[in-house]
Motif scaffolding. Structure first.
Motif, short mmCIF file in Angstrom:
data_model
loop_
_atom_site.label_atom_id
_atom_site.label_comp_id
_atom_site.label_asym_id
_atom_site.label_seq_id
_atom_site.Cartn_x
_atom_site.Cartn_y
_atom_site.Cartn_z
N HIS A 274 0.84 -1.20 0.00
CA HIS A 274 0.00 0.00 0.00
C HIS A 274 0.88 1.25 0.00
O HIS A 274 1.74 1.41 0.86
N THR A 275 0.65 2.11 -1.01
CA THR A 275 1.35 3.39 -1.07
C THR A 275 0.36 4.47 -1.52
O THR A 275 -0.70 4.15 -2.07
N ALA A 276 0.68 5.74 -1.25
CA ALA A 276 -0.24 6.84 -1.59
C ALA A 276 0.51 8.16 -1.53
O ALA A 276 1.68 8.21 -1.14
N ASP A 277 -0.21 9.22 -1.93
CA ASP A 277 0.28 10.59 -1.74
C ASP A 277 1.69 10.82 -2.29
O ASP A 277 2.55 11.38 -1.62
N TRP A 278 1.89 10.37 -3.53
CA TRP A 278 3.18 10.59 -4.18
C TRP A 278 3.41 12.08 -4.44
O TRP A 278 4.49 12.59 -4.32
N HIS A 279 2.35 12.77 -4.88
CA HIS A 279 2.45 14.21 -5.19
C HIS A 279 3.58 14.50 -6.17
O HIS A 279 4.34 15.45 -5.97
N VAL A 280 3.68 13.69 -7.22
CA VAL A 280 4.73 13.91 -8.21
C VAL A 280 4.50 15.27 -8.88
O VAL A 280 3.38 15.59 -9.28
N GLY A 281 5.57 16.04 -8.97
CA GLY A 281 5.46 17.38 -9.55
C GLY A 281 5.55 18.46 -8.49
O GLY A 281 5.71 19.63 -8.82
N ARG A 282 5.48 18.06 -7.22
CA ARG A 282 5.56 19.09 -6.18
C ARG A 282 7.01 19.51 -5.98
O ARG A 282 7.89 18.70 -5.78
N ALA A 283 7.24 20.82 -6.05
CA ALA A 283 8.57 21.36 -5.78
C ALA A 283 8.62 21.79 -4.32
O ALA A 283 7.59 21.91 -3.66
N LEU A 284 9.82 22.00 -3.82
CA LEU A 284 9.97 22.51 -2.46
C LEU A 284 10.60 23.89 -2.56
O LEU A 284 11.78 24.01 -2.88
N ARG A 285 9.84 24.94 -2.32
CA ARG A 285 10.32 26.31 -2.43
C ARG A 285 11.12 26.49 -3.72
O ARG A 285 12.24 26.98 -3.72
N GLY A 286 10.54 26.02 -4.83
CA GLY A 286 11.19 26.22 -6.13
C GLY A 286 12.20 25.15 -6.52
O GLY A 286 12.66 25.13 -7.65
N ARG A 287 12.56 24.23 -5.58
CA ARG A 287 13.50 23.15 -5.94
C ARG A 287 12.72 21.94 -6.44
O ARG A 287 11.83 21.45 -5.75
N SER A 288 13.13 21.44 -7.60
CA SER A 288 12.46 20.27 -8.15
C SER A 288 12.75 19.03 -7.30
O SER A 288 13.83 18.89 -6.75
N ARG A 289 11.78 18.15 -7.19
CA ARG A 289 12.00 16.88 -6.48
C ARG A 289 11.94 15.72 -7.45
O ARG A 289 11.76 14.58 -7.04
N ALA A 290 12.02 16.01 -8.76
CA ALA A 290 11.81 14.97 -9.76
C ALA A 290 12.77 13.78 -9.57
O ALA A 290 12.34 12.62 -9.62
N ASP A 291 14.05 14.07 -9.31
CA ASP A 291 15.00 12.96 -9.15
C ASP A 291 14.66 12.12 -7.93
O ASP A 291 14.73 10.89 -7.97
N GLU A 292 14.29 12.79 -6.84
CA GLU A 292 13.90 12.05 -5.64
C GLU A 292 12.66 11.19 -5.92
O GLU A 292 12.56 10.06 -5.47
N HIS A 293 11.71 11.77 -6.67
CA HIS A 293 10.49 11.02 -6.97
C HIS A 293 10.80 9.78 -7.79
O HIS A 293 10.30 8.70 -7.51
#
Ligand SMILES: [Mn+2]
Length: 385
Positions: free
Chosen positions: A3-22
């Motif tokens: 069970h997994t949820a709430d990926w929120h792919v596309g969410r940046a953190l104060r302008g920093r991309s999280r794509a690699d982490e995602h």
């Protein structure tokens, strides 16, 4: 089952991309699913952060789903409040080809609202309950007549009836699961959510889920948790620390063992691919001593000092990972605030709440109010049903 949820792919953190982490964390989830040889995967909503995700976010989510589909076990998705149901509907036939079942809207049990599967010779039924906005569930006439408290009661009652409809006809010889995206009464927020965000949160009572369910797998709250109720209810939480309210959360996926006649066993497996979010509160002198520390974390730095030009730049020289620099509110004011009981604002309209907030902050610029009203109107007009 995983069970997994709430990926929120596309969410940046104060302008920093999280794509690699995602990318990394979703690959980590797929490899956990493979290692643990799960026979079913549930993704309970908010795959995307935005109703109109960019192409990079779409690539990340669909690659992740493809990696799960390659395990050749059924995958069940439900839409969260951040996902756009029609966009998911558009790709639904393609996803179904890969054994990915999509509950993007509420359906009657016989029309796909309850999936019937057979896993290792055991029948399994999965009810899908995507996010239901208050607008879709509290009708216009009720919105005109009842108070905010009344709306919440109507929402809770209708949600209870929906759960009943979905679960009443589930086969008695099956393992019975409900996969949903919602707030259940008694849940603990992931942190960081402020009063203004939660006042308008509509809740489904935990008792709405009948004891006949073997497991209720939920998304929406970002902190992994069990909710004490007659049915085993659990949030698996988000796979990344999404904001500085979540610095204390250990991010994880849940591996759930279910049997027809035994209680669910949940193994919470920590995820290691996301960066840690850390809040540091210190004076400038203390910060100098921290120079170069925490190179792998995202930092929110609260400086105990008076406003001065170039402060944020100075902090970033010391701690290049600082994504948010702010000045600490004076402690004496803060303590004052803590000792004053907060007025009950649960019946205030959004405009009135915002007014109260501005007054508290001493903000007088009328453009802020106008902008808020515009945004509110826009949000009302575009809110997905
Ligand atoms: Mn959500």
């Amino acid at each position: 089952m995983l069970h997994t949820a709430d990926w929120h792919v596309g969410r940046a953190l104060r302008g920093r991309s999280r794509a690699d982490e995602h990318r990394a964390v979703l690959a980590e989830i797929a490899s956990i699913a493979a290692d643990r040889k799960v026979d079913l995967i549930l993704v309970t909503g908010d795959l995307f952060d935005s109703a109109a995700p960019g192409p990079e976010s779409e690539a990340i989510v669909y690659d992740a789903l493809l990696a799960l589909a390659r395990l050749e076990v059924p995958v069940v998705l439900v839409a969260g409040n951040h996902d756009h149901p029609q966009r998911l509907r558009a790709v639904r036939p393609l996803l179904e080809l890969g054994g990915v079942h999509v509950g993007e809207v509420l359906r009657r049990p016989e029309e796909g609202g309850v999936l019937e599967l057979e896993l290792n010779g055991t029948p399994v039924a999965v009810a899908t309950m995507p996010f239901l906005s208050q607008r879709s569930i509290v009708k216009a006439d009720a919105l005109m007549s009842a108070s905010a408290e009344g709306h919440r009661a109507i929402y809770a009652e209708r949600a209870r009836r929906i759960v009943e409809e979905l679960t009443a006809g589930m086969p008695a010889d099956a393992i019975r699961i409900l996969a949903g995206h919602l707030t259940v009464t008694g849940g603990v927020l992931g942190g960081g959510e402020r009063e203004a965000h939660t006042v308008f949160e509509y809740e489904v009572p935990a008792e709405a889920f009948p004891a006949s369910l073997h497991y209720v797998a939920l998304g929406h709250l970002h902190r992994a948790q069990r909710i004490p109720a007659k049915a085993p209810i659990a949030y698996c939480g988000s796979p990344l620390q999404l904001d500085f309210g979540e610095t204390l959360d250990v991010k994880s996926v849940s591996i759930v063992e279910l049997g027809l006649r035994r209680p669910a066993r949940v193994d919470v497996v920590p995820l290691r691919s996301g960066k840690r979010l850390r809040t540091i509160r210190a004076s400038l002198d203390q910060l100098e001593a921290l120079e170069g520390k925490y190179p792998d974390d995202f930092l929110q730095v609260i400086v105990e000092t008076t406003p001065q030009p170039g402060l944020a730049d100075r902090v970033r020289e010391l701690l290049p990972q600082a994504v948010d620099v702010r000045i600490a509110p004076r402690r004496d004011l803060e303590e004052d605030e803590e000792n004053t009981p907060r007025p009950d604002r649960s019946n205030l309209a959004p405009q009135a709440l915002f007014e109260a907030y501005l007054d508290e902050r001493g903000e007088e610029d009328p453009r802020l109010r106008h902008l808020f009203e515009e945004l509110l109107e826009e949000a009302d007009a575009t809110a997905p049903a």
